[in-house]
Design a protein around this motif. Structure first.
Motif, short mmCIF file in Angstrom:
data_model
loop_
_atom_site.label_atom_id
_atom_site.label_comp_id
_atom_site.label_asym_id
_atom_site.label_seq_id
_atom_site.Cartn_x
_atom_site.Cartn_y
_atom_site.Cartn_z
N ARG A 104 0.82 -1.04 0.08
CA ARG A 104 -0.14 -0.05 0.03
C ARG A 104 0.88 1.19 -0.03
O ARG A 104 0.68 2.13 -0.53
CB ARG A 104 -0.95 -0.17 1.21
CG ARG A 104 -2.08 -0.96 0.76
CD ARG A 104 -3.03 -1.05 2.18
NE ARG A 104 -4.13 -1.77 1.90
CZ ARG A 104 -4.78 -2.48 2.70
NH1 ARG A 104 -4.51 -2.36 4.15
NH2 ARG A 104 -5.87 -3.36 2.53
N LEU A 105 1.83 0.89 0.76
CA LEU A 105 2.78 2.48 1.03
C LEU A 105 3.26 2.88 -0.42
O LEU A 105 3.55 3.91 -0.90
CB LEU A 105 3.93 2.11 1.68
CG LEU A 105 3.72 2.27 3.11
CD1 LEU A 105 4.89 1.71 4.15
CD2 LEU A 105 3.19 3.82 3.79
N LEU A 161 1.27 -2.45 12.87
CA LEU A 161 0.39 -1.50 12.05
C LEU A 161 -0.37 -2.45 11.04
O LEU A 161 -1.54 -2.01 10.68
CB LEU A 161 1.37 -0.60 11.12
CG LEU A 161 0.68 0.46 10.45
CD1 LEU A 161 0.45 1.48 11.17
CD2 LEU A 161 1.46 0.85 9.08
N LEU A 186 -4.00 -1.33 12.09
CA LEU A 186 -4.88 -0.32 11.49
C LEU A 186 -4.54 -0.48 9.78
O LEU A 186 -5.47 -0.29 9.17
CB LEU A 186 -3.70 0.98 11.74
CG LEU A 186 -3.65 1.62 13.01
CD1 LEU A 186 -3.01 3.03 12.82
CD2 LEU A 186 -4.92 1.86 13.71
N CYS A 187 -3.75 -0.91 9.12
CA CYS A 187 -3.45 -1.32 7.83
C CYS A 187 -3.97 -2.84 7.68
O CYS A 187 -3.38 -3.69 7.06
CB CYS A 187 -1.91 -1.18 7.51
SG CYS A 187 -2.08 -0.86 5.74
N THR A 207 0.21 7.88 6.86
CA THR A 207 -0.60 8.29 5.83
C THR A 207 0.09 9.18 5.13
O THR A 207 -0.16 9.24 3.75
CB THR A 207 -1.94 8.97 6.70
OG1 THR A 207 -3.10 8.83 5.58
CG2 THR A 207 -1.80 10.14 7.45
N ARG A 213 -3.00 5.34 -0.46
CA ARG A 213 -4.05 6.31 0.37
C ARG A 213 -4.14 7.60 -0.79
O ARG A 213 -5.19 7.93 -0.96
CB ARG A 213 -3.42 6.64 1.42
CG ARG A 213 -4.12 7.93 2.00
CD ARG A 213 -5.08 7.70 2.96
NE ARG A 213 -5.93 8.69 3.82
CZ ARG A 213 -7.03 9.08 3.76
NH1 ARG A 213 -7.86 8.23 3.21
NH2 ARG A 213 -7.30 10.17 4.42
S1 SF4 Z 1 -2.50 5.02 5.13
FE1 SF4 Z 1 -3.69 3.55 5.05
S2 SF4 Z 1 -3.32 1.99 3.62
FE2 SF4 Z 1 -1.57 3.59 3.81
S3 SF4 Z 1 -0.27 2.53 5.58
FE3 SF4 Z 1 -1.69 3.41 6.57
S4 SF4 Z 1 -3.34 2.40 7.05
FE4 SF4 Z 1 -2.34 1.40 5.41
#
Ligand code: SF4
Length: 371
Positions: free
Chosen positions: A150-151, A190, A194-195, A208, A214
């Motif tokens: 995702r990052l 994480l 959260l992720c 974020t 994101r």
């Molecule tokens: S912003 Fe959202 S998608 Fe990106 S690392 Fe954090 S929790 Fe994961």
């Protein structure tokens, strides 16, 4: 790829969040390699909440590697009973024995030596060595891979050729070498909190501002869904023989890849987790009783009478990865139980005290209820 001050900010944000918000878990109160190792093995494929009581009970009985190495295997399996994936427990004890024999009772610090132990792969070695010894090794498991994908807005199957290696390189680059243990735990935390696979909590995520998925609105699409292996239905029949004194007969844990004994099909040992079990065979669902009876007649009673009353018990269901197993248990009352070398004869209510799989436990309970 982040470098220089941006990388430093990234690391600082994640570590600060972790140190502030991490869950208080028993294995986080120690850096003892044995405890870290045990937690990592127990947590494979298993939820944190399920692991905690097992972890505590196990350490109460085996507080050191030496005590684990010297224990009877049956006792180790009994304490693991219900946690599943029993090869983990066997590997753990085999590794403990090697640690005592070859490494003076201390988990080895050298990655090559750690990887040579049974049950230790790249992820587990990196986790144990970084947390216990601060080795500069980055972990990559499903949680961490999801965060990294995702990052960097990495599309496609993360386990596909080459992509996993790329993610490992990214993990290596991002690792905070000043605090590799905390860093690895922070990445995993994480991913776990959260992720998460669905509905990641980006609004309160410390990363974020660094997250490409994101920014691009791709958090629900990354990582790409894996193609699930098709479900395989397996029907087994188990025989709970009970004599007039309420005693029953169990077969011993089959040896790995051993030729199936006493008429067992080759895949049954895997399904009963190589632990003590009721005589069990694969059957066609519609002919479960007939086939089990025939098996009992030829393999258990060897031509003698195989019990007069046979009572069908409630089927027991169990899922192991892609296998959906249904066991059809039958309670058969017999005047006497056959004496077969290597088997165990014991009161039915004591079966649960042995090292048995949760499947066997469910069958034993169904039989106890019926009696
Ligand atoms: S912003 Fe959202 S998608 Fe990106 S690392 Fe954090 S929790 Fe994961």
């Amino acid at each position: 790829m982040l470098t220089g001050p941006a990388l430093a900010r990234f690391q600082k944000s994640l570590l600060a969040w972790f140190r502030e918000s991490q869950r208080d878990l028993p294995w986080r109160r120690t850096r003892d390699p044995y405890r870290v190792w045990l937690s990592e093995i127990m947590l494979q494929q298993t939820r944190v909440a399920a692991v905690i009581p097992y972890y505590e009970r196990f350490l109460e009985r085996f507080p050191t590697v030496k005590e684990l190495a010297e224990a009877p295997e049956d006792e180790v399996l009994r304490l693991w009973s219900g946690l599943g994936y029993y090869s983990r427990a066997r590997n753990l004890q085999n590794a403990a024995r090697q640690i005592v024999e070859r490494h003076g009772g201390e988990f080895p610090r050298a990655p090559g030596q750690a990887l040579a132990l049974p049950g230790i792969g790249a992820y587990t070695a990196a986790a144990i060595l970084s947390i216990a010894y601060q080795a500069k090794m980055a972990v990559l498991d499903g949680n961490v891979a999801r965060v990294l994908a995702r990052l960097g807005a990495v599309r496609g199957d993360l386990r596909a050729n080459g992509r996993w290696l790329e993610l490992q390189k990214t993990a290596d680059t991002l690792l905070d070498e000043e605090a590799p243990g905390d860093w690895n735990e922070a990445m995993m935390e994480l991913g776990a909190t959260l992720c998460t696979p669905r509905s990641p909590q980006c609004l309160i995520c410390p990363l974020t501002g660094f997250c490409e998925a994101r920014k691009k609105g791709l958090t629900e699409e990354i990582p790409a869904k894996r193609v699930k292996r098709e479900r395989v239905e397996i029907a087994l029949a188990a025989l709970v023989l009970v004599d007039a004194r309420g005693k029953t007969l169990l077969l011993p844990p089959p040896q790995k890849r051993e030729q199936a004994g006493a008429g067992e099909a080759a895949d049954v040992p895997t399904l009963v987790s190589r632990m003590w079990h009721f005589p069990t065979i694969p059957v066609r669902r519609e002919a479960a009783k007939v086939e089990l009876r025939k098996f009992a007649q030829t393999s258990i009673f060897r031509g003698g009478k195989c019990g007069s009353e046979w009572q069908a018990l409630k089927p027991v269901r169990h899922a192991v990865t892609f296998r959906a197993i249904t066991i059809y248990p039958f309670l058969a009352r017999a005047a006497g139980l056959p004496r077969i070398a290597g088997t165990k004869i014991l009161p039915l209510e004591e079966v649960s005290e042995l090292a048995i799989s949760s499947l066997t436990r469910k069958v034993a309970r169904a039989a106890e209820k019926a009696i």
